[in-house]
Design a protein around this motif. Structure first.
Motif, mmCIF file in Angstrom:
data_model
loop_
_atom_site.group_PDB
_atom_site.id
_atom_site.type_symbol
_atom_site.label_atom_id
_atom_site.label_comp_id
_atom_site.label_asym_id
_atom_site.label_seq_id
_atom_site.Cartn_x
_atom_site.Cartn_y
_atom_site.Cartn_z
ATOM 1 N N ILE A 139 30.842 61.418 -13.101
ATOM 2 C CA ILE A 139 30.782 62.874 -12.967
ATOM 3 C C ILE A 139 32.183 63.470 -13.057
ATOM 4 O O ILE A 139 32.452 64.343 -13.868
ATOM 5 C CB ILE A 139 30.113 63.278 -11.643
ATOM 6 N N HIS A 140 33.093 62.970 -12.209
ATOM 7 C CA HIS A 140 34.485 63.420 -12.263
ATOM 8 C C HIS A 140 35.395 62.392 -12.938
ATOM 9 O O HIS A 140 36.499 62.720 -13.358
ATOM 10 C CB HIS A 140 35.011 63.705 -10.860
ATOM 11 N N GLY A 141 34.936 61.157 -13.012
ATOM 12 C CA GLY A 141 35.721 60.088 -13.599
ATOM 13 C C GLY A 141 35.078 58.747 -13.297
ATOM 14 O O GLY A 141 34.075 58.656 -12.575
ATOM 15 N N TYR A 142 35.640 57.687 -13.846
ATOM 16 C CA TYR A 142 35.024 56.363 -13.689
ATOM 17 C C TYR A 142 34.998 55.888 -12.245
ATOM 18 O O TYR A 142 34.208 55.026 -11.873
ATOM 19 C CB TYR A 142 35.727 55.338 -14.581
ATOM 20 N N GLY A 143 35.867 56.447 -11.394
ATOM 21 C CA GLY A 143 35.884 56.055 -9.986
ATOM 22 C C GLY A 143 34.628 56.453 -9.233
ATOM 23 O O GLY A 143 34.382 55.949 -8.125
ATOM 24 N N ASP A 144 33.802 57.334 -9.813
ATOM 25 C CA ASP A 144 32.568 57.766 -9.141
ATOM 26 C C ASP A 144 31.584 56.620 -8.946
ATOM 27 O O ASP A 144 30.702 56.693 -8.091
ATOM 28 C CB ASP A 144 31.886 58.879 -9.947
ATOM 29 N N TYR A 145 31.708 55.569 -9.749
ATOM 30 C CA TYR A 145 30.757 54.461 -9.646
ATOM 31 C C TYR A 145 31.080 53.519 -8.483
ATOM 32 O O TYR A 145 30.196 52.761 -8.045
ATOM 33 C CB TYR A 145 30.732 53.666 -10.954
ATOM 34 N N ASN A 146 32.277 53.550 -7.992
ATOM 35 C CA ASN A 146 32.645 52.681 -6.860
ATOM 36 C C ASN A 146 31.808 53.001 -5.628
ATOM 37 O O ASN A 146 31.752 54.150 -5.183
ATOM 38 C CB ASN A 146 34.126 52.843 -6.515
ATOM 39 N N GLY A 147 31.123 52.017 -5.118
ATOM 40 C CA GLY A 147 30.328 52.192 -3.910
ATOM 41 C C GLY A 147 28.922 52.704 -4.137
ATOM 42 O O GLY A 147 28.162 52.851 -3.173
ATOM 43 N N THR A 148 28.547 52.979 -5.380
ATOM 44 C CA THR A 148 27.188 53.459 -5.649
ATOM 45 C C THR A 148 26.194 52.302 -5.539
ATOM 46 O O THR A 148 26.571 51.125 -5.488
ATOM 47 C CB THR A 148 27.080 54.075 -7.059
ATOM 48 N N ALA A 149 24.906 52.636 -5.509
ATOM 49 C CA ALA A 149 23.869 51.604 -5.452
ATOM 50 C C ALA A 149 23.963 50.694 -6.673
ATOM 51 O O ALA A 149 23.778 49.474 -6.572
ATOM 52 C CB ALA A 149 22.488 52.266 -5.382
ATOM 53 N N TRP A 150 24.246 51.275 -7.849
ATOM 54 C CA TRP A 150 24.402 50.470 -9.064
ATOM 55 C C TRP A 150 25.578 49.501 -8.924
ATOM 56 O O TRP A 150 25.469 48.337 -9.293
ATOM 57 C CB TRP A 150 24.639 51.396 -10.267
ATOM 58 N N TRP A 151 26.695 49.978 -8.370
ATOM 59 C CA TRP A 151 27.903 49.151 -8.205
ATOM 60 C C TRP A 151 27.634 48.000 -7.237
ATOM 61 O O TRP A 151 28.030 46.863 -7.485
ATOM 62 C CB TRP A 151 29.040 50.023 -7.699
ATOM 63 N N ARG A 152 26.913 48.278 -6.138
ATOM 64 C CA ARG A 152 26.592 47.230 -5.160
ATOM 65 C C ARG A 152 25.676 46.180 -5.776
ATOM 66 O O ARG A 152 25.851 44.980 -5.546
ATOM 67 C CB ARG A 152 25.941 47.848 -3.914
ATOM 68 N N ASP A 153 24.711 46.630 -6.586
ATOM 69 C CA ASP A 153 23.821 45.687 -7.271
ATOM 70 C C ASP A 153 24.621 44.774 -8.204
ATOM 71 O O ASP A 153 24.348 43.567 -8.298
ATOM 72 C CB ASP A 153 22.759 46.432 -8.074
ATOM 73 N N ALA A 154 25.604 45.348 -8.881
ATOM 74 C CA ALA A 154 26.427 44.560 -9.816
ATOM 75 C C ALA A 154 27.251 43.512 -9.070
ATOM 76 O O ALA A 154 27.416 42.385 -9.551
ATOM 77 C CB ALA A 154 27.348 45.486 -10.613
ATOM 78 N N GLN A 155 27.759 43.876 -7.900
ATOM 79 C CA GLN A 155 28.556 42.925 -7.125
ATOM 80 C C GLN A 155 27.682 41.793 -6.578
ATOM 81 O O GLN A 155 28.075 40.621 -6.576
ATOM 82 C CB GLN A 155 29.266 43.634 -5.962
ATOM 83 N N ILE A 156 26.476 42.138 -6.135
ATOM 84 C CA ILE A 156 25.568 41.128 -5.574
ATOM 85 C C ILE A 156 25.093 40.168 -6.664
ATOM 86 O O ILE A 156 24.988 38.956 -6.447
ATOM 87 C CB ILE A 156 24.363 41.812 -4.893
ATOM 88 N N SER A 157 24.813 40.725 -7.843
ATOM 89 C CA SER A 157 24.294 39.894 -8.937
ATOM 90 C C SER A 157 25.363 38.994 -9.546
ATOM 91 O O SER A 157 25.046 38.050 -10.275
ATOM 92 C CB SER A 157 23.700 40.779 -10.042
ATOM 93 N N GLY A 158 26.619 39.292 -9.260
ATOM 94 C CA GLY A 158 27.698 38.459 -9.774
ATOM 95 C C GLY A 158 28.278 38.913 -11.099
ATOM 96 O O GLY A 158 29.206 38.296 -11.621
ATOM 97 N N THR A 159 27.753 40.009 -11.675
ATOM 98 C CA THR A 159 28.294 40.492 -12.956
ATOM 99 C C THR A 159 29.650 41.169 -12.776
ATOM 100 O O THR A 159 30.447 41.224 -13.710
ATOM 101 C CB THR A 159 27.327 41.486 -13.611
ATOM 102 N N LYS A 160 29.890 41.686 -11.557
ATOM 103 C CA LYS A 160 31.176 42.302 -11.214
ATOM 104 C C LYS A 160 31.536 43.470 -12.130
ATOM 105 O O LYS A 160 32.708 43.726 -12.403
ATOM 106 C CB LYS A 160 32.303 41.263 -11.257
ATOM 107 N N LYS A 161 30.536 44.190 -12.604
ATOM 108 C CA LYS A 161 30.820 45.350 -13.445
ATOM 109 C C LYS A 161 31.429 46.474 -12.611
ATOM 110 O O LYS A 161 30.979 46.735 -11.488
ATOM 111 C CB LYS A 161 29.538 45.854 -14.121
#
Length: 287
Positions: free
Chosen positions: A155-177
């Motif tokens: 929305i304001h920049g790429y930092g908006d994804y940090n901490g989102t539900a999508w970001w947490r799913d990526a960390q749990i799944s191991g993709t580390k996106k």
């Protein structure tokens, strides 16, 4: 009177052509569904392409109405019948009122939509984007399309994804996106004039309905996901999408409002010309 008939006939021929143009735009919107993805960002709980279909069918209805009025005006100009002219002027008045009301409503709706847009998009990005249990698929696809279309991220920049539900799913799944692939600089970017009427008709005729934003191909997937700013420079878009989608909506709304008011102004000239012709016919009959 002859010159008034020629002026009125020419004027209504232009109205008839304007009606044809509106019909073409309506059909184009039905065939070219990409604008629907952007419009869905501004509408609460919209199903895919629902908003764009409403606009397209409204334009088709308006186009048929304008065609009818133009045809009646041409007939009234040729025959010089007062009854036909009176009917034509009444239809023009109704059409002008409809266009002005539509322009006013469109302007007010745009203002209302934009007033709470930022907070709503941030909230939906945090909770709904790409999160499997509660994923809002239309919103996810719409944001992916906006990121692909405008070369932006978040929305304001790429930092908006940090901490989102999508970001947490990526960390749990191991993709580390760190960001979705549509935030990356892509190899399959949009070609020029891809939204032009001829391009749309060509794609429909050849049945080529590629959707690169659903299958993005980054130039360098690993470099795009590097957390360091220097590492992902040139491989990840940094600007946010809010300003770009807002400017897009304002431009589209202003264009529609301006066209509606311009047509109303031009049609007012038709009423004046018809009134003069009616008066001329009446004076000739009196004499």
């Amino acid at each position: 009177m002859k010159y008034l008939k020629v002026v009125l006939f020419t004027f209504n021929l232009l109205i008839w052509l304007a009606g044809c143009t509106i019909l073409v735009i309506g059909v184009w919107l039905l065939l070219e569904s990409s604008k629907g993805h952007l419009l869905n960002l501004f509408v609460h709980d919209a199903t895919p392409h629902e908003t764009i279909n409403v606009i397209a069918y409204s334009l088709l209805g308006l186009g048929f109405t304008v065609l009818t009025v133009g045809s009646l005006g041409c007939r009234a100009a040729l025959h010089g019948n007062q009854c036909n002219l009176a009917t034509y002027m009444s239809m023009l008045v109704a059409l002008i009122v409809t266009e002005l009301v539509t322009a006013a409503v469109g302007g007010l709706m745009t203002f209302r939509i934009l007033s709470g847009l930022e907070e709503r998009l941030i909230s939906k990005l945090a909770d709904d984007y790409g999160h499997e249990p509660t994923s809002d698929i239309p919103f996810s696809h719409s944001l992916d399309f906006a990121q692909y279309k405008f070369n932006c991220c978040g929305i304001h920049g790429y930092g908006d994804y940090n901490g989102t539900a999508w970001w947490r799913d990526a960390q749990i799944s191991g993709t580390k996106k760190q960001v979705p692939l549509t935030c990356c600089v892509l190899k399959n970017t949009e070609a020029k004039n891809t939204g032009s009427p001829m391009s749309v008709v060509s794609r429909v005729f050849h049945k080529t309905t590629e959707k690169p934003w659903l299958h993005p191909e980054p130039k360098d997937k690993e470099a795009c996901q590097v957390d360091d700013k220097v590492g992902h420079e040139g491989y990840r878009h940094r600007e946010g999408c809010l300003a770009k989608v807002t400017n897009w909506l304002q431009c589209e709304s202003f264009t529609l409002v301006f066209l509606g008011m311009a047509m109303a102004g031009i049609q007012t000239f038709g009423i004046i010309t018809s009134a003069f012709l009616c008066r001329t016919i009446r004076d000739m009959q009196t004499d």
